[in-house]
Design an enzyme around this catalytic site. Structure first.
Site, short mmCIF file in Angstrom:
data_model
loop_
_atom_site.label_atom_id
_atom_site.label_comp_id
_atom_site.label_asym_id
_atom_site.label_seq_id
_atom_site.Cartn_x
_atom_site.Cartn_y
_atom_site.Cartn_z
N ASP A 33 1.08 -1.16 -0.08
CA ASP A 33 -0.12 -0.01 -0.06
C ASP A 33 1.01 1.36 -0.04
O ASP A 33 2.04 0.99 0.23
CB ASP A 33 -0.83 0.07 1.10
CG ASP A 33 -2.32 0.92 0.88
OD1 ASP A 33 -2.15 1.50 -0.02
OD2 ASP A 33 -3.12 0.51 1.57
N GLU A 42 -10.77 6.87 4.04
CA GLU A 42 -9.60 6.15 4.88
C GLU A 42 -9.91 6.82 6.49
O GLU A 42 -10.98 7.05 6.91
CB GLU A 42 -8.37 6.46 4.40
CG GLU A 42 -8.08 5.67 2.89
CD GLU A 42 -6.87 5.53 2.50
OE1 GLU A 42 -5.82 5.38 3.12
OE2 GLU A 42 -6.73 5.90 1.25
#
Ligand code: BGC
Length: 608
Positions: free
Chosen positions: A307, A504
């Site tokens: 990521d 997020e």
């Protein structure tokens, strides 16, 4: 790959596999490992520098000098959530940017094309004018795998229209706590649902053969347990995002793994390890999770992409972090800005014997397999964008599918005295609420910008207010006041309330109560003594409180995306509601984790 190569891991997992096996699956034309002869022949010709280049993925935003792409023989480039072309955001600029970057790969010694990745999570959502589909939370309520597959197919076409061949999707998270800011990226709280719809998304994106010029490489994420983190375990002791999933292995396998089992069965080419930890160990640093379970047990043949900046979190020293992750089994590093440091660090580690050459060769073989499977290595096949595909970008045909997805995703939670469906011939309909006329709010996060934004965020698309105006007859007057005042005399009121965009960790919330302005808008409407329909736009269930009592009808519309007419199809009776909750709906914050005490149970949804 597929079920024949997946080992049986014991009683708990056998059940998960059984569910996977029952899914309809058209096996891909070829397994990824069948490309090994070509991949290994090429690998044998590569220098260490060229191998490491393949394992490196900068963000285009930070590649100030594109000559770096040749200098380091870079294998992949991404555009993160807000990484637009420097010329601005348009279909043409995105395509030109892709072509410009790809042209650099042709100048390298081995001419290995660059794999370009983007987060096309609900349509090609970074690009102005793309169709924006409902976020996964809504698709989970539609319970329609064929629809998810169709949406993924269209998304792949719009992605390919810009030349890009890789999306960091689907998210197969199984969110267990709706305070998580990424709840809406998951299809639902139930692993079987996530597994079924995640598999459908992989099928739609990758098609039957990755070599098809309309196929897009999928990426199941975030492996594993991203949706299971404990509240308060995130960085700084706050929230859930990127936190720690504190469960035993059987629970991890039962809840969070099935989505990956199904994605691998579908031939998913890439998987993204999670920022989060499992019992205190970062997933991106775990050899047990990445190599032993994913590659050895499950037989995953594609490659792992870290990521965004995830390596930074593995150790205070970056070089040590690189060693930890690559040795754990990471194959490609998403190092948006620090790509030069990554390259130098990994080269040093190999030369010092701290990362074995065999690990590098395994990583590069996996990356090359995928490039061969995608037809990227075919001599004579242009890797530049096929601009003919742009004809259908954001087309009416694509929007019609999105509209259908919206209406199938709506969940009717309350409908007293037959308030819905509304009559199209009412003399006057009064509309209120901050989300009634806001395309950005109805699209949510990951739309044009990483965090999304309020307002006229993209071109094309219809707000719910505009859709109401289109739906009614010419004799009906539609009036609007954001705060819901001025409703007196209307036949009915429609109040569209809920969340504003977030993504997020910015979306982690300790309290999911409705905003005061939302409650006020409903109260103002109700004060006029008319029937009130509440439409809630949100990435997760919110605490409804007094609004549930005040509303005569209440519809959860999630984050429907650009096609607001899908909402009015249900409001005005053109499409009877069929959606079923993909999350149980808590009554109070105190009862959040108690599913048996839910206000509306998982699977709830009324008809009219
Ligand atoms: C997210 C990923 C995403 C990546 C690239 C990260 O912040 O966690 O889901 O794919 O950025 O944009």
């Amino acid at each position: 790959m597929r079920k024949t190569s997946a080992k049986v891991w014991g009683a708990v997992l056998t059940a998960a596999i059984a569910v996977a096996v029952s899914l309809p699956a058209a096996p891909p034309a070829k397994t990824l490992a069948s490309f090994d002869p070509q991949a290994k022949a090429l690998l044998a010709r590569m220098t260490l520098e060229e191998k490491i280049g393949q394992m490196t993925q900068p963000d285009q935003e930070y590649v100030k000098d594109l000559a770096d792409l040749e200098k380091y023989a870079i294998g992949s480039v991404l555009s993160g959530g807000s990484s637009d072309p420097k010329e601005g955001n348009s279909l043409g600029a995105w395509t030109d940017m892709y072509d410009r970057i790809q042209q650099h790969s042709a100048k390298t010694r081995l001419r290995i094309p660059i794999l370009y990745g983007v987060d096309a999570l609900h349509g090609h959502n970074n690009v102005l004018g793309a169709v924006i589909f409902p976020h996964n939370v809504g698709l989970g309520c539609a319970r329609n795998a064929a629809l998810v597959e169709k949406i993924a197919r269209i998304t792949a076409e719009e992605v390919r229209a810009t030349g890009i061949q890789w999306t960091f999707a689907p998210c197969v998270a199984v969110p267990q706590d709706v305070r998580w800011g990424r709840t809406y990226e998951g299809f639902g709280e139930d692993p079987a649902l996530v597994q079924e719809l995640g598999a459908a998304a992989v099928r739609g994106l990758q098609g039957e053969d990755l070599a098809n010029p309309l196929a897009v490489l999928a990426c199941a994420k975030h492996y594993v347990g991203d949706g299971g983190t404990a509240f308060g375990s995130a960085r700084g002791g706050k929230g859930l995002d990127q936190g720690d999933t504190r469960v035993d292995e059987a629970t991890l396998r039962r809840i969070h793994l099935p989505g990956y089992v199904a994605a691998i069965r579908e031939g998913v080419g890439t998987i993204m390890p999670s920022y989060s930890s499992w019992n205190g160990v970062k997933c991106s640093a775990s050899k047990r999770l990445l190599t032993e379970i994913l590659k050895q047990e499950l037989g995953f043949q594609g490659f792992l992409i870290s990521d965004y900046n995830a390596l930074d979190q593995l150790a205070p020293d970056f070089k040590e972090a690189i060693a930890i992750s690559i040795n754990a089994g990471m194959d490609m590093a998403m190092v948006p800005e620090r790509y030069r440091e990554f390259i130098a660090g990994l080269e040093g580690l190999v030369k010092e014997g701290k990362v074995p050459m065999a690990r590098i060769d395994d990583a590069v073989t996996r990356i090359l397999r995928v490039k061969f499977a995608l037809g990227m290595m075919d001599q004579g096949r242009s890797q530049l964008a096929d601009r003919k595909l742009q004809k259908s970008f954001g087309s009416a045909e694509h929007r019609a599918v999105a509209r259908d997805a919206v209406r199938q995703s709506l969940v009717l939670l309350k409908n007293e005295r037959g308030t819905l469906p509304l009559a199209k011939g009412a003399a006057r309909i009064h509309v209120g609420g901050k989300n009634a006329d806001d395309l950005g709010n109805q699209c949510g996060g990951w739309t044009i910008d990483w965090q999304g934004k309020s307002g006229a965020v993209t071109s094309g698309g219809t707000t719910i207010l505009a859709a109401i105006r289109k739906a009614v007859g010419s004799a009906t007057r539609v009036t609007f006041a954001k705060d819901g005042t001025g409703a007196a005399g209307a036949a009915v009121g429609v109040v569209v309330i809920g969340e504003k965009p977030y993504a997020e960790f910015d979306g982690d919330r300790a309290d999911l109560s409705l905003a005061a302005e939302d409650v006020a808008a409903v109260n103002n409407m109700k004060a006029a003594g008319i029937p009130v329909v509440v439409v809630l736009l949100s990435g997760r269930p919110l605490i409804l409180g007094e609004v549930l009592e005040k509303a005569d009808a209440l519809v959860a519309a999630w984050l429907p995306g650009s096609e607001g007419e899908g909402v009015t199809d249900v409001l005005f009776g053109d499409f009877a509601p069929t959606g079923k909750l993909s999350f149980s709906w808590p009554r109070t914050m105190q009862q959040l984790g108690e599913r048996q005490a839910a206000l509306f149970a998982y699977g709830y949804g009324l008809k009219y």
